[in-house]
Design a protein around this motif. Sequence first.
Motif, PDB file in Angstrom:
ATOM      1  N   SER B 328       0.788  -1.236   0.000  1.00 49.63           N
ATOM      2  CA  SER B 328       0.000   0.000   0.000  1.00 49.63           C
ATOM      3  C   SER B 328       0.826   1.296   0.000  1.00 49.63           C
ATOM      4  CB  SER B 328      -1.022  -0.004   1.138  1.00 49.63           C
ATOM      5  OG  SER B 328      -0.397   0.004   2.401  1.00 49.63           O
ATOM      6  N   PRO B 329       1.953   1.375   0.713  1.00 48.36           N
ATOM      7  CA  PRO B 329       2.690   2.648   0.613  1.00 48.36           C
ATOM      8  C   PRO B 329       3.057   2.943  -0.838  1.00 48.36           C
ATOM      9  CG  PRO B 329       3.555   1.321   2.421  1.00 48.36           C
ATOM     10  CD  PRO B 329       2.602   0.438   1.650  1.00 48.36           C
ATOM     11  N   ALA B 330       3.449   1.882  -1.568  1.00 51.87           N
ATOM     12  CA  ALA B 330       3.880   2.045  -2.948  1.00 51.87           C
ATOM     13  C   ALA B 330       2.698   2.156  -3.906  1.00 51.87           C
ATOM     14  CB  ALA B 330       4.771   0.871  -3.356  1.00 51.87           C
ATOM     15  N   SER B 331       1.646   1.353  -3.673  1.00 53.66           N
ATOM     16  CA  SER B 331       0.505   1.405  -4.604  1.00 53.66           C
ATOM     17  C   SER B 331      -0.141   2.780  -4.525  1.00 53.66           C
ATOM     18  CB  SER B 331      -0.503   0.295  -4.291  1.00 53.66           C
ATOM     19  OG  SER B 331      -1.079   0.471  -3.017  1.00 53.66           O
ATOM     20  N   GLY B 332      -0.278   3.305  -3.317  1.00 51.42           N
ATOM     21  CA  GLY B 332      -0.895   4.633  -3.179  1.00 51.42           C
ATOM     22  C   GLY B 332      -0.093   5.696  -3.902  1.00 51.42           C
ATOM     23  N   ARG B 333       1.221   5.582  -3.823  1.00 46.80           N
ATOM     24  CA  ARG B 333       2.061   6.575  -4.499  1.00 46.80           C
ATOM     25  C   ARG B 333       1.929   6.434  -6.018  1.00 46.80           C
ATOM     26  NH1 ARG B 333       8.098   7.082  -5.297  1.00 46.80           N
ATOM     27  NH2 ARG B 333       8.153   9.216  -6.109  1.00 46.80           N
ATOM     28  N   ALA B 334       1.860   5.176  -6.482  1.00 51.39           N
ATOM     29  CA  ALA B 334       1.705   4.949  -7.926  1.00 51.39           C
ATOM     30  C   ALA B 334       0.346   5.464  -8.405  1.00 51.39           C
ATOM     31  CB  ALA B 334       1.847   3.457  -8.231  1.00 51.39           C
ATOM     32  N   ILE B 335      -0.690   5.180  -7.653  1.00 54.39           N
ATOM     33  CA  ILE B 335      -2.040   5.608  -8.051  1.00 54.39           C
ATOM     34  C   ILE B 335      -2.111   7.139  -8.049  1.00 54.39           C
ATOM     35  CG2 ILE B 335      -4.489   5.524  -7.441  1.00 54.39           C
ATOM     36  CD1 ILE B 335      -3.701   2.746  -6.030  1.00 54.39           C
ATOM     37  N   ALA B 336      -1.491   7.754  -7.033  1.00 55.77           N
ATOM     38  CA  ALA B 336      -1.491   9.225  -6.977  1.00 55.77           C
ATOM     39  C   ALA B 336      -0.844   9.794  -8.241  1.00 55.77           C
ATOM     40  CB  ALA B 336      -0.747   9.702  -5.727  1.00 55.77           C
ATOM     41  N   GLN B 337       0.214   9.139  -8.725  1.00 61.67           N
ATOM     42  CA  GLN B 337       0.858   9.607  -9.957  1.00 61.67           C
ATOM     43  C   GLN B 337      -0.047   9.392 -11.172  1.00 61.67           C
ATOM     44  OE1 GLN B 337       4.836   8.089 -10.426  1.00 61.67           O
ATOM     45  NE2 GLN B 337       5.649   9.436  -8.818  1.00 61.67           N
ATOM     46  N   LEU B 338      -0.760   8.266 -11.194  1.00 60.61           N
ATOM     47  CA  LEU B 338      -1.694   8.042 -12.307  1.00 60.61           C
ATOM     48  C   LEU B 338      -2.746   9.149 -12.343  1.00 60.61           C
ATOM     49  CD1 LEU B 338      -2.383   4.155 -12.232  1.00 60.61           C
ATOM     50  CD2 LEU B 338      -0.872   5.429 -13.751  1.00 60.61           C
ATOM     51  N   VAL B 339      -3.171   9.572 -11.166  1.00 60.63           N
ATOM     52  CA  VAL B 339      -4.180  10.640 -11.100  1.00 60.63           C
ATOM     53  C   VAL B 339      -3.570  11.974 -11.518  1.00 60.63           C
ATOM     54  CG1 VAL B 339      -5.669  11.989  -9.554  1.00 60.63           C
ATOM     55  CG2 VAL B 339      -5.457   9.508  -9.242  1.00 60.63           C
ATOM     56  N   ALA B 340      -2.430  12.292 -10.926  1.00 56.66           N
ATOM     57  CA  ALA B 340      -1.887  13.644 -11.084  1.00 56.66           C
ATOM     58  C   ALA B 340      -1.122  13.827 -12.387  1.00 56.66           C
ATOM     59  CB  ALA B 340      -0.992  13.976  -9.891  1.00 56.66           C
ATOM     60  N   GLN B 341      -0.432  12.768 -12.855  1.00 55.07           N
ATOM     61  CA  GLN B 341       0.385  12.952 -14.060  1.00 55.07           C
ATOM     62  C   GLN B 341       0.141  11.902 -15.138  1.00 55.07           C
ATOM     63  OE1 GLN B 341       3.671  13.008 -11.343  1.00 55.07           O
ATOM     64  NE2 GLN B 341       4.656  11.229 -12.294  1.00 55.07           N
ATOM     65  N   GLY B 342      -0.832  11.034 -14.913  1.00 54.77           N
ATOM     66  CA  GLY B 342      -1.224  10.089 -15.966  1.00 54.77           C
ATOM     67  C   GLY B 342      -0.367   8.850 -16.055  1.00 54.77           C
ATOM     68  N   ALA B 343       0.782   8.822 -15.415  1.00 54.33           N
ATOM     69  CA  ALA B 343       1.654   7.646 -15.488  1.00 54.33           C
ATOM     70  C   ALA B 343       2.493   7.557 -14.219  1.00 54.33           C
ATOM     71  CB  ALA B 343       2.571   7.742 -16.702  1.00 54.33           C
ATOM     72  N   CYS B 344       2.937   6.334 -13.934  1.00 50.95           N
ATOM     73  CA  CYS B 344       3.793   6.113 -12.765  1.00 50.95           C
ATOM     74  C   CYS B 344       5.242   6.145 -13.221  1.00 50.95           C
ATOM     75  CB  CYS B 344       3.455   4.762 -12.136  1.00 50.95           C
ATOM     76  SG  CYS B 344       4.606   4.263 -10.857  1.00 50.95           S
ATOM     77  N   ASP B 345       6.093   6.955 -12.560  1.00 48.35           N
ATOM     78  CA  ASP B 345       7.471   7.110 -13.046  1.00 48.35           C
ATOM     79  C   ASP B 345       8.473   6.215 -12.309  1.00 48.35           C
ATOM     80  OD1 ASP B 345       7.947   8.339 -10.612  1.00 48.35           O
ATOM     81  OD2 ASP B 345       7.947  10.385 -11.431  1.00 48.35           O
ATOM     82  N   PHE B 346       8.017   5.394 -11.363  1.00 44.44           N
ATOM     83  CA  PHE B 346       9.006   4.582 -10.639  1.00 44.44           C
ATOM     84  C   PHE B 346       8.773   3.078 -10.760  1.00 44.44           C
ATOM     85  CE2 PHE B 346       5.657   5.660  -7.608  1.00 44.44           C
ATOM     86  CZ  PHE B 346       5.338   4.421  -7.074  1.00 44.44           C
ATOM     87  N   ALA B 347       7.731   2.674 -11.463  1.00 50.26           N
ATOM     88  CA  ALA B 347       7.490   1.240 -11.625  1.00 50.26           C
ATOM     89  C   ALA B 347       6.776   0.990 -12.941  1.00 50.26           C
ATOM     90  CB  ALA B 347       6.635   0.724 -10.458  1.00 50.26           C
ATOM     91  N   ASP B 348       7.005  -0.195 -13.478  1.00 51.26           N
ATOM     92  CA  ASP B 348       6.390  -0.577 -14.750  1.00 51.26           C
ATOM     93  C   ASP B 348       5.028  -1.224 -14.483  1.00 51.26           C
ATOM     94  OD1 ASP B 348       5.622  -1.683 -17.133  1.00 51.26           O
ATOM     95  OD2 ASP B 348       7.253  -3.167 -17.219  1.00 51.26           O
ATOM     96  N   LEU B 349       3.968  -0.459 -14.713  1.00 52.50           N
ATOM     97  CA  LEU B 349       2.617  -0.955 -14.442  1.00 52.50           C
ATOM     98  C   LEU B 349       1.925  -1.427 -15.723  1.00 52.50           C
ATOM     99  CD1 LEU B 349       1.343   1.801 -11.937  1.00 52.50           C
ATOM    100  CD2 LEU B 349       2.682  -0.254 -11.451  1.00 52.50           C
ATOM    101  N   SER B 350       2.729  -1.595 -16.804  1.00 52.12           N
ATOM    102  CA  SER B 350       2.115  -1.852 -18.115  1.00 52.12           C
ATOM    103  C   SER B 350       1.295  -3.135 -18.128  1.00 52.12           C
ATOM    104  CB  SER B 350       3.201  -1.909 -19.187  1.00 52.12           C
ATOM    105  OG  SER B 350       4.149  -2.920 -18.852  1.00 52.12           O
ATOM    106  N   GLN B 351       1.661  -4.113 -17.296  1.00 56.59           N
ATOM    107  CA  GLN B 351       0.931  -5.385 -17.323  1.00 56.59           C
ATOM    108  C   GLN B 351      -0.292  -5.373 -16.400  1.00 56.59           C
ATOM    109  OE1 GLN B 351       1.731  -7.751 -19.510  1.00 56.59           O
ATOM    110  NE2 GLN B 351       3.351  -6.368 -20.196  1.00 56.59           N
TER     111      GLN B 351
END
Lengths: 443, 375
Positions: B328-351
Amino acid sequence: MSSDPTSLAGKEFPLRGRFATVVVGAGEAGITAALAAAEAGQSVLLVDEHPLDPGLMGMDIPWLFGGRLDAAVQNQARMEERIVAARPGLEAAMSAGVEVALGTSAWGGFLRSASSRALAGPMLGLADRRSAWLVGFERIVVATGARDVVVPLPGWTLPGVMGARGFDAALRLYGAFAGQRIAVLGGGVLAAGVAAAARAAGIGIAAEICAAAPLRIEGAVEVEGIAWQEGGAWRQAACDTVVMAIDTVPNLELPDLLGCPIRWDPARGGFVPEAMPGVQVVGDAAGTAPMARAGWMAAALAEPHAVVCACEEVLAGDLRALRPPRYLGAEGPEAGLAALGPLNQDQVKRLTRAGMGACQGRRCRDAVHALVSAERVAPHASHRAPLRPLPLSVLAALEEDPALRANWTGWFGIAAQWLPHWEPVPEHPEFIGGRLTAEDAGK
Amino acid sequence: MIVIVGGGVTGLSTAFWLSRQGHPVTVVEKGILGWEASGRNGGGCTHPYSPLFREEQRLWPMMDEMLGHPTEWRPFRIKVALDEGQLDRLWKSTRLATDQGFAAEALDRAQLRELCPWVGPAAIGGIFWRYGGHANPQRTSQAYAWAVERQGGRILQHTTVTGLRLAGGRAVAVETSAGEIGCDAVVLAAGPHTAQLAERFGHRIPVAPARAEIMVTEPLPLLAHGGIDGNGLYGRQTLRGNLAYGGGPHEWLDLDGDATPRAVNTPVVASLARRLAEMFPGAAHARVIRSWGGIIENTPDGRPILDRLTDPDNVVVATMSSVGFGLSPASGRAIAQLVAQGACDFADLSQLKAARFGNLPLDWRARQGWEALPL
Ligand SMILES: Cc1cc2nc3c(=O)[nH]c(=O)nc-3n(C[C@H](O)[C@H](O)[C@H](O)COP(=O)(O)OP(=O)(O)OC[C@H]3O[C@@H](n4cnc5c(N)ncnc54)[C@H](O)[C@@H]3O)c2cc1C
């Protein structure tokens, strides 16, 4: 399509017998119900947890015994004889064909429900001191009586403080009461009954304190006396036992576990269970005398240092501050309990640990509820199996379906879950994520 | 306003990261925060198969300080094997982490017993993972929530989201039991309910609910490292000393409308006790004092769906598929990036996009054998 082998579907729970009626609790109400069912030609099992494992008495389960039982309770056979002698109806029940199991506690009740569809039918989890087992039933009668209410008065955790039910059991059921001189707290019939029983048994009565008053139970390592305020002055009396005969509540653990609706009804003691198809609740378990503890609770809980949960050492002030347990050395939120919104006792338990200890919250449940209900009556805190603290070894002895063991998996058994998620899911002809082989499932 | 549907760890962590950057957030929870899976799980924080693993490992040591409340996080895991098969499988999953540069050591029985005196002669050995960890689920959920409020975010409990109002290819408001909340973006983090909420605005997010159980003993003397498990069990010794362990058969269920099914226990708790006593014969005297259940969200392949939709294009769907607490610490940060900037810059979420289930048959649950049994 076949069901997921690692799921509960198709697994069985071996039963040690099936009964048309099981009755839990061999007090008057339970014996009457068992006799009636047997006379109607049903197969009946009547269980009672007494004589208890002395270890459980030491943990104040099911009543507040406060360590005032003598060594006689160590002798199980002798205790069984005493119980049969104390409850003559048991012999009548046995002759009517009721199967009676003493020293047997009901630790779980399991019904088929929307959340437990894989269960074949109603089951009761039973255990003695060595092992646990299951029996099937069509109808269950819960006659588990009432439970002692603990008011967290200063000194209540000292050995020698017991409840009215604990006192009654020590004196009359076990014949093993170890005190000589008691103080009785409480102003109702409960306290009057304790005093009368003590007098009849030749036990000295040091004081009878009928109304909530500033009060202190005194003693270094066990009860030595009691001090209380009366008419503006402090009075003192020496005693070895303090009987809290302030209030009792319906012992509704099993109905709650079975999913009976639980209602707040102060006219019947507090929370009371309602019947459900196949589940009947009789005697004190269905409702006791009107609630008599409010004034006592309010006075005791007003003291921030009141030890509400003794197992986890949670004080009234800790609860109000929503302070995390001491081993974390941290403060609660600034707003304290108000930081949570509408209060729920289970939520407060998880954050403060009040009620999370080895006595399973029996000693503090009602005090915590009173504290979190200052503004509105909080919902009933849940009960969970096992309803008695059972050693791992006892539960481990429950017979297990070999299919359950053969298909055991740590977590779901989906093969793709355990492969790198940054790579595509491997194609699997049958199941999308693939299934772990039985050999790999143990993860 | 960014509205987050669901007050479990996924939604709360997202709200934490967004509000930390100054975004206005409202979390809407139908019941109590962390009341469902997020407050009832095993507390495990060790997910080497996730693209968020590195971030999970990087963030946990900082969470208490960032959140301002203790999570009871502790590092490391110790794995116990009772036979060669178990040890083999443990090494397989260990390699997932060691391949990413994390360290692990083999333990023989004597070393295991030094770390945990309850391990018996049946143990053949184990592995010390110098990574991973464990934390207290309810305390963590609550810590996120208080941090969100401290950062100016709003949390509504006992408020049910019933749908989204769309206009011009965007979600413009979130409809709740307490009225509409206007929004610039929405995060759907409703655990097992994510599927039916998405369906209400025409999206298919396949999630099936299942129930699982955990049991817990009275406190025992503290081990130096409480994150020790094996023998088909996951779990830990809590910082208070209790042994809390789960595993074994789950049960597939159906949701009850907007309500979460009752997370009852079954005699499976005795099977958990049996496996714990097998692993720790020296603790077989410990008394089991409680058990609980939780309702888990599962996608067809057991992997999360973390995806910003294209239509409506301001909605992010976030469901973790049964391993969402530790991440959750990481998923929340990734989701926040998806919301704010459209993509996650620290992990490959393509799959982890929903599109991987584009051709999913309608009766996928039946095909997987994941349907709830008839009542
Ligand atoms: C027994 C058990 C053991 C587990 N062990 C682990 C472990 O060791 N490690 C690990 O990482 N994970 C573990 N998990 C999984 C983990 O708990 C979940 O993956 C995670 O909590 C998911 O969090 P979430 O916030 O996505 O969902 P949830 O916790 O389900 O939260 C979703 C929230 O949304 C709310 N909601 C739903 N519908 C609505 C609506 N319409 N309106 C408003 N609110 C709504 C719900 O009430 C709920 O609070 C375990 C789970 C269980 C049950």
